[in-house]
Design an enzyme around this catalytic site. Structure first.
Site, PDB file in Angstrom:
ATOM      1  CB  SER A 178      -2.322 -10.511  19.496  1.00 41.89           C
ATOM      2  OG  SER A 178      -1.086  -9.939  19.230  1.00 41.89           O
ATOM      3  CB  ILE A 205       1.578   2.264  -7.388  1.00 43.25           C
ATOM      4  CG1 ILE A 205       1.189   1.426  -6.155  1.00 43.25           C
ATOM      5  CG2 ILE A 205       0.545   2.150  -8.480  1.00 43.25           C
ATOM      6  CD1 ILE A 205      -0.153   1.782  -5.563  1.00 43.25           C
ATOM      7  CG  HIS A 239      -0.464 -12.584  15.000  1.00 46.01           C
ATOM      8  ND1 HIS A 239      -0.969 -11.313  14.984  1.00 46.01           N
ATOM      9  CD2 HIS A 239      -0.033 -12.776  16.275  1.00 46.01           C
ATOM     10  CE1 HIS A 239      -0.830 -10.754  16.167  1.00 46.01           C
ATOM     11  NE2 HIS A 239      -0.269 -11.625  16.978  1.00 46.01           N
ATOM     12  CG  ASP A 282      -2.634 -10.070  12.260  1.00 49.11           C
ATOM     13  OD1 ASP A 282      -2.728 -11.310  12.131  1.00 49.11           O
ATOM     14  OD2 ASP A 282      -2.169  -9.531  13.282  1.00 49.11           O
ATOM     15  N   GLY A 316       0.001 -11.655  24.202  1.00 54.24           N
ATOM     16  CA  GLY A 316      -1.309 -12.125  24.611  1.00 54.24           C
ATOM     17  C   GLY A 316      -2.406 -11.098  24.430  1.00 54.24           C
ATOM     18  CB  ILE A 350      -6.519  -1.783 -11.091  1.00 55.18           C
ATOM     19  CG1 ILE A 350      -5.472  -1.095 -10.205  1.00 55.18           C
ATOM     20  CG2 ILE A 350      -7.928  -1.388 -10.683  1.00 55.18           C
ATOM     21  CD1 ILE A 350      -5.498   0.425 -10.321  1.00 55.18           C
TER      22      ILE A 350
END
Length: 515
Positions: free
Chosen positions: A258, A317, A153, A183, A256, A313
């Site tokens: 991140s 679920i 991001h 991410d 910042g 697969i």
């Protein structure tokens, strides 16, 4: 007179001695002694020798941590700060709703794809083709030849990237690959004259709640900032995606940070900062980091292939609750129950069907749906996996050919049904149902608000497709399935319910007074 005094004194001594002996015997063998002997000791921990600080650690790792500057066409939310975790569903509120305005004012906005209409209404202030700084975040070198790990991001809206070293040196970088699902992104700095200080991924499985961690990054553009804290929790699911397994830390993480690393005390990266929970936009002591074990797998693939290939697969679920486990005769509420296999998907081709509970993959126990998603994703497409399932009260093993995950996999559509006049009331469960027009299932036309069915989320319009994995077309089919469950000693029945092209399972307690 003196003899009397001596006699009294001796009697007193004897009495005292006798009392002491009895008291000792009582403590050792009597009721009070038994309580004292059985009482657990209070928890006591020998405090470790505290380090003077983190200066030695920081001195070693800080040169490997960089600031990442991104240029491109400005878009909303392209600030490179951690993702904000807002209340679930707030973005579905009407645009004029006061709560929606409140959360948006504090930065809780849907990202690019969910916010396109708002972006389109904003006037463009830049000349066509003119790039300007739009984001800044953090990153770190993982090799001496210049590979840098950061968040997806941070770089997702950019066209040009600059890496700023700890000493202020600015170097151009190119994007090697990114993975929105986790991410993560990898940049590459090309400078053959320089060998970069780099750090390695550690084993996050060894860290414990309460262990010290140190975060280094570029909060608010203040590069080289160091914060410390502890691991607050593990295995956090914040609704970011199917692979959520975040490490929660209380080290200060802000806009910042991140893409910046979280270190253990040996200087190894045990997490990558990616999100914060904050009503104010700043650190409140709850930050989330991508585990190193996840990051390492993804980063290796990005460097080698430029993208991430995951196993798939093709199943929808849901978790196995205690009620569902009881209704199926499972001893533990673990695993993932298949709500719907995708038509022509790998699972359907192998014979897996709705109601099967996946309990293990290649012999490794499946704890929950997220665990299943991670285990399957880690298997290379083209390989075969042994899937252990629980079906009809017994364990089976099925071999499934793993395929590559489609870019936008679509689950099989649920069969709906309209109502007719042949309604029947299931008083014991507070449900009124009618057969569907296509003959597949029973449509719920009314739900008693005080019933167990209402408590478990069943509502008008839902279609009951199966009961205890048996297809139902009439109330007699439901009664038959309930009778069989009662004879088997089950405490609940499992209903497969379809709504809006989605399928899920609901466990309803059995009526113990029923004949």
């Amino acid at each position: 007179m003196s003899k009397a005094r001596i006699s009294v004194y001796r009697k007193g001594v004897a009495a005292v001695a006798l009392s002491a002996a009895l008291a000792g015997a009582f403590v050792a063998t009597g009721p009070l002694g038994t309580l004292q002997d059985a009482r657990a000791e209070a928890v006591r921990v020998t405090p470790p020798q505290q380090a003077v600080g983190f200066a030695d650690l920081v001195e070693k790792v800080r040169p490997a941590v960089v600031s990442v500057r991104v240029k491109g066409t400005p878009k909303a939310d392209a600030d490179g700060g951690p993702r904000f975790v807002g209340p679930r569903g707030f973005d579905q509120l009407p645009d004029g709703h006061p709560l929606k305005r409140f959360f948006r004012d504090f930065g809780f906005e849907p990202r690019d794809d969910q916010n396109g209409s708002r972006q389109a209404k904003r006037p463009k202030k830049n000349r066509p083709g003119h790039e300007r700084p739009i984001a800044q975040g953090s990153g770190f070198f993982i090799s001496e030849d210049g590979y840098v790990v950061t968040n997806n991001h941070v770089i997702s809206s950019g066209d040009a990237f600059t890496v700023v070293l700890d000493d202020g040196t600015e170097l151009d970088a190119k994007l090697i690959g990114s993975d929105p699902r986790t991410d993560l992104a990898v940049l590459k700095v090309n400078d053959p004259k320089q060998k970069f200080t780099y750090v390695a991924f550690g084993d996050d499985n060894k860290i414990r709640i309460g262990d010290w961690v140190v975060a280094v990054g570029n909060p608010f553009g203040l590069g080289g900032t160091v914060t410390s804290g502890i691991v607050s929790a593990r295995g956090r699911d914040i609704g970011a995606g199917p692979y959520d397994d975040f490490i929660q830390i209380d080290a200060a993480v802000n806009k910042g940070n991140s893409g910046g690393p979280t270190f253990d005390l040996s200087g190894e990266v045990i997490g990558i900062n990616t999100a914060i929970f904050s009503p104010s936009g700043g650190s409140v002591g709850i930050a989330f980091a991508i585990p190193a074990s996840t990051a390492k797998q993804v980063v290796d693939q990005l460097i080698k292939k430029g993208s991430v290939e995951r196993g798939w697969i093709g199943v929808q679920i849901q978790p196995v609750t205690k009620d569902i486990a009881s209704s199926l005769g499972l001893s533990e509420d673990k695993g993932a129950i298949i709500a719907s296999p995708q038509q022509d998907g790998p699972a359907a081709k192998a014979g897996l069907k709705a109601g099967d509970v996946i309990t293990a993959v290649n012999g490794e126990t499946v704890q929950d749906p997220r665990d299943l998603a991670r285990k399957v994703a880690a298997i290379a497409p083209g390989e075969k996996a042994k899937i252990s399932i629980w079906r009809n009260g017994k364990s089976e093993e099925v071999t499934v050919g793993i395929e590559a995950m489609p870019q936008d996999p679509k689950l099989a559509a649920a069969q709906g049904g309209s109502q007719n006049d042949e309604s029947v009331t299931l008083d014991s469960y507070g449900l009124t149902v009618v057969p569907s027009e296509d003959g597949k299932g029973l449509v719920v036309t009314d739900v008693d608000p005080d019933s167990d069915a209402a408590d478990r989320g069943i509502r008008s319009g839902d279609v009951i497709v199966t009961v205890n994995s048996q297809e139902v077309k009439s109330v007699n089919d439901i009664n038959k399935a309930i009778s069989e469950a009662t004879k088997a000693g089950r405490k609940a029945v499992l209903l497969q319910v379809q709504r809006n092209d989605e399928s899920r399972f609901v466990a309803l307690p059995l009526d113990i007074d029923q004949d």
